[in-house]
Design a protein around this motif. Structure first.
Motif, PDB file in Angstrom:
ATOM      1  N   LEU B  25       0.809  -1.227   0.000  1.00 34.84           N
ATOM      2  CA  LEU B  25       0.000   0.000   0.000  1.00 34.84           C
ATOM      3  C   LEU B  25       0.842   1.278   0.000  1.00 34.84           C
ATOM      4  N   ASP B  26       2.117   1.143   0.294  1.00 33.97           N
ATOM      5  CA  ASP B  26       3.004   2.302   0.463  1.00 33.97           C
ATOM      6  C   ASP B  26       2.509   3.196   1.616  1.00 33.97           C
ATOM      7  N   ILE B  27       2.122   2.524   2.693  1.00 34.64           N
ATOM      8  CA  ILE B  27       1.706   3.231   3.927  1.00 34.64           C
ATOM      9  C   ILE B  27       2.619   2.725   5.040  1.00 34.64           C
ATOM     10  N   THR B  28       3.032   3.613   5.930  1.00 36.58           N
ATOM     11  CA  THR B  28       3.963   3.182   6.982  1.00 36.58           C
ATOM     12  C   THR B  28       3.285   2.198   7.943  1.00 36.58           C
ATOM     13  N   ILE B  29       4.104   1.355   8.564  1.00 32.89           N
ATOM     14  CA  ILE B  29       3.571   0.383   9.536  1.00 32.89           C
ATOM     15  C   ILE B  29       2.915   1.114  10.711  1.00 32.89           C
ATOM     16  N   GLN B  30       3.509   2.273  11.063  1.00 35.12           N
ATOM     17  CA  GLN B  30       2.955   3.061  12.177  1.00 35.12           C
ATOM     18  C   GLN B  30       1.515   3.466  11.879  1.00 35.12           C
ATOM     19  N   ASN B  31       1.279   3.917  10.638  1.00 37.66           N
ATOM     20  CA  ASN B  31      -0.076   4.339  10.265  1.00 37.66           C
ATOM     21  C   ASN B  31      -1.033   3.154  10.245  1.00 37.66           C
ATOM     22  N   LEU B  32      -0.556   2.011   9.776  1.00 37.99           N
ATOM     23  CA  LEU B  32      -1.417   0.814   9.777  1.00 37.99           C
ATOM     24  C   LEU B  32      -1.715   0.377  11.212  1.00 37.99           C
ATOM     25  N   SER B  33      -0.725   0.544  12.101  1.00 39.67           N
ATOM     26  CA  SER B  33      -0.931   0.198  13.514  1.00 39.67           C
ATOM     27  C   SER B  33      -1.984   1.104  14.144  1.00 39.67           C
ATOM     28  N   VAL B  34      -1.944   2.388  13.767  1.00 39.27           N
ATOM     29  CA  VAL B  34      -2.953   3.339  14.271  1.00 39.27           C
ATOM     30  C   VAL B  34      -4.344   2.861  13.867  1.00 39.27           C
ATOM     31  N   LEU B  35      -4.428   2.344  12.644  1.00 39.30           N
ATOM     32  CA  LEU B  35      -5.708   1.851  12.108  1.00 39.30           C
ATOM     33  C   LEU B  35      -6.154   0.591  12.870  1.00 39.30           C
ATOM     34  N   ILE B  36      -5.218  -0.311  13.074  1.00 39.45           N
ATOM     35  CA  ILE B  36      -5.547  -1.583  13.740  1.00 39.45           C
ATOM     36  C   ILE B  36      -5.938  -1.371  15.203  1.00 39.45           C
ATOM     37  N   THR B  37      -5.225  -0.506  15.876  1.00 36.55           N
ATOM     38  CA  THR B  37      -5.498  -0.293  17.311  1.00 36.55           C
ATOM     39  C   THR B  37      -6.748   0.541  17.556  1.00 36.55           C
ATOM     40  N   GLY B  38      -7.348   1.062  16.477  1.00 33.71           N
ATOM     41  CA  GLY B  38      -8.594   1.833  16.636  1.00 33.71           C
ATOM     42  C   GLY B  38      -8.375   3.274  17.046  1.00 33.71           C
ATOM     43  N   LYS B  39      -7.131   3.755  16.919  1.00 32.84           N
ATOM     44  CA  LYS B  39      -6.849   5.144  17.303  1.00 32.84           C
ATOM     45  C   LYS B  39      -7.155   6.119  16.173  1.00 32.84           C
ATOM     46  N   ALA B  40      -7.325   5.583  14.958  1.00 31.74           N
ATOM     47  CA  ALA B  40      -7.544   6.449  13.785  1.00 31.74           C
ATOM     48  C   ALA B  40      -8.861   7.209  13.894  1.00 31.74           C
ATOM     49  N   LYS B  41      -8.834   8.470  13.478  1.00 33.53           N
ATOM     50  CA  LYS B  41     -10.044   9.307  13.527  1.00 33.53           C
ATOM     51  C   LYS B  41     -10.855   9.180  12.239  1.00 33.53           C
ATOM     52  N   ALA B  42     -10.151   8.897  11.136  1.00 37.55           N
ATOM     53  CA  ALA B  42     -10.837   8.782   9.840  1.00 37.55           C
ATOM     54  C   ALA B  42      -9.983   7.958   8.890  1.00 37.55           C
ATOM     55  N   ILE B  43     -10.641   7.449   7.861  1.00 39.71           N
ATOM     56  CA  ILE B  43      -9.906   6.697   6.832  1.00 39.71           C
ATOM     57  C   ILE B  43     -10.299   7.249   5.459  1.00 39.71           C
ATOM     58  N   ARG B  44      -9.301   7.528   4.642  1.00 46.29           N
ATOM     59  CA  ARG B  44      -9.594   8.075   3.309  1.00 46.29           C
ATOM     60  C   ARG B  44     -10.167   6.972   2.404  1.00 46.29           C
ATOM     61  N   PHE B  45     -11.015   7.399   1.450  1.00 44.22           N
ATOM     62  CA  PHE B  45     -11.562   6.433   0.482  1.00 44.22           C
ATOM     63  C   PHE B  45     -10.425   5.782  -0.315  1.00 44.22           C
ATOM     64  N   THR B  46      -9.400   6.560  -0.627  1.00 46.86           N
ATOM     65  CA  THR B  46      -8.281   6.015  -1.420  1.00 46.86           C
ATOM     66  C   THR B  46      -7.562   4.909  -0.639  1.00 46.86           C
ATOM     67  N   THR B  47      -7.411   5.122   0.693  1.00 46.21           N
ATOM     68  CA  THR B  47      -6.757   4.107   1.530  1.00 46.21           C
ATOM     69  C   THR B  47      -7.623   2.850   1.606  1.00 46.21           C
ATOM     70  N   LEU B  48      -8.931   3.085   1.794  1.00 39.88           N
ATOM     71  CA  LEU B  48      -9.863   1.960   1.891  1.00 39.88           C
ATOM     72  C   LEU B  48      -9.875   1.163   0.581  1.00 39.88           C
ATOM     73  N   ASP B  49      -9.863   1.903  -0.507  1.00 33.66           N
ATOM     74  CA  ASP B  49      -9.845   1.290  -1.837  1.00 33.66           C
ATOM     75  C   ASP B  49      -8.590   0.422  -2.004  1.00 33.66           C
ATOM     76  N   ALA B  50      -7.457   0.995  -1.616  1.00 30.49           N
ATOM     77  CA  ALA B  50      -6.185   0.263  -1.737  1.00 30.49           C
ATOM     78  C   ALA B  50      -6.171  -0.970  -0.836  1.00 30.49           C
ATOM     79  N   LEU B  51      -6.720  -0.825   0.373  1.00 29.85           N
ATOM     80  CA  LEU B  51      -6.781  -1.950   1.326  1.00 29.85           C
ATOM     81  C   LEU B  51      -7.625  -3.096   0.751  1.00 29.85           C
ATOM     82  N   CYS B  52      -8.812  -2.708   0.209  1.00 31.36           N
ATOM     83  CA  CYS B  52      -9.711  -3.717  -0.357  1.00 31.36           C
ATOM     84  C   CYS B  52      -9.059  -4.440  -1.539  1.00 31.36           C
ATOM     85  N   GLU B  53      -8.352  -3.681  -2.343  1.00 27.68           N
ATOM     86  CA  GLU B  53      -7.685  -4.264  -3.506  1.00 27.68           C
ATOM     87  C   GLU B  53      -6.570  -5.217  -3.073  1.00 27.68           C
TER      88      GLU B  53
END
Lengths: 197, 76
Positions: B25-53
């Motif tokens: 995804l070309d996203i840092t592990i730190q940012n993915l960890s923020v997402l996994i731990t539930g600390k993220a405030k929002a997720i971009r459609f582009t990120t979600l799209d890339a994750l789904c793909e």
């Protein structure tokens, strides 16, 4: 997007460069203020009567702002040293503002713009300026009251100074205080922005 | 928050490591960890799209809505 990023970098660079210059000017101002304060303190003279001779030229130095000169003269006529009464308040307020500005621009110089510490310094500058504005209005009256009540000097008139200078000071204090709160909100938004993946 | 991120579950199902996903995804592990731990405030459609793909899944597999009563029951 790229142009916007470049512009942002250019703005940041400008902030850093101007902050460096401003920091130097603040430092110079602080040195002049402290030097003047020490000069008056060591000579133990009245705030408005220090005359310094440089060859044939005389320079009149004053330790207080112009607004208080008439009240300083009144104090001096009553045999009181206006420097220790009014000059110290002026000095402390100005040095505090300069100190907070020095720290604030020091952080800007490092490129740290949206930090909680910056908001704190801005808030402190606002509070100091606002308090100084209030002191400008009420200090002469409080000093007169205090001296009339506790000391056996000639009775002093009670003055309230309220004009455009004092009002401007209060406005500046309020404006900076509000800006500090706006900056605080911006810091929160920045922190939230960091949590958008 | 009532939105639960199940990225770690989907990753485990796909037997994929966080490091591999971060590289894809070309996203840092730190940012993915923020997402996994539930600390993220929002997720971009582009990120979600890339994750789904990358994970070959739907947004619903990654994000779950948990009602308040369910959350309270789980906590009890």
């Amino acid at each position: 997007m790229l142009a916007s990023h470049d512009q942002q970098t250019q703005t940041t660079y400008r902030i850093i460069y101007i902050s460096k210059l401003t920091k130097m000017m603040i430092l110079l101002c602080g040195v002049i203020h402290t030097g003047l304060f020490l000069f008056f303190a060591l000579l133990n003279v009245d705030s408005s009567k220090a005359k310094q001779s440089f060859g044939e030229n005389n320079i009149n130095l004053t330790a207080i702002s112009e607004k208080w000169l008439s009240y300083a003269n009144l104090l001096e006529d009553s045999g009181l040293n206006s420097f220790w009464i009014l000059g110290t308040v002026d000095f402390v307020a100005q040095i505090l503002v300069l100190f907070f500005m020095f720290r604030l621009f020091g952080l800007y110089e490092k490129g740290e713009i949206f930090r909680v510490q910056n908001c704190r310094y801005l808030q402190l500058i606002g509070i100091t300026l606002f308090s100084y504005g209030l002191a400008m209005i009420f200090l002469p009256a409080l000093v007169s009251l205090f001296i009339n009540l506790f000391f056996e000097y000639q009775k002093l008139e009670i003055f309230y100074y309220f004009g455009s200078v004092e009002l401007t000071q209060l406005i500046w204090g309020s404006v900076i205080l509000v800006i500090s709160w706006v900056m605080k909100e911006a810091c929160l938004m920045k922190a939230e922005q960091g949590l958008v993946i | 928050m009532a939105i639960i991120v199940n990225l770690d579950v989907v990753l485990a199902q796909r037997k994929m490591k966080l490091k591999d996903l971060s590289e894809i995804l070309d996203i840092t592990i730190q940012n993915l960890s923020v997402l996994i731990t539930g600390k993220a405030k929002a997720i971009r459609f582009t990120t979600l799209d890339a994750l789904c793909e990358a994970l070959d899944c739907c947004p619903g597999d990654i994000l779950h809505y948990q009602t308040k009563s369910n959350t309270e029951l789980e906590q009890d």
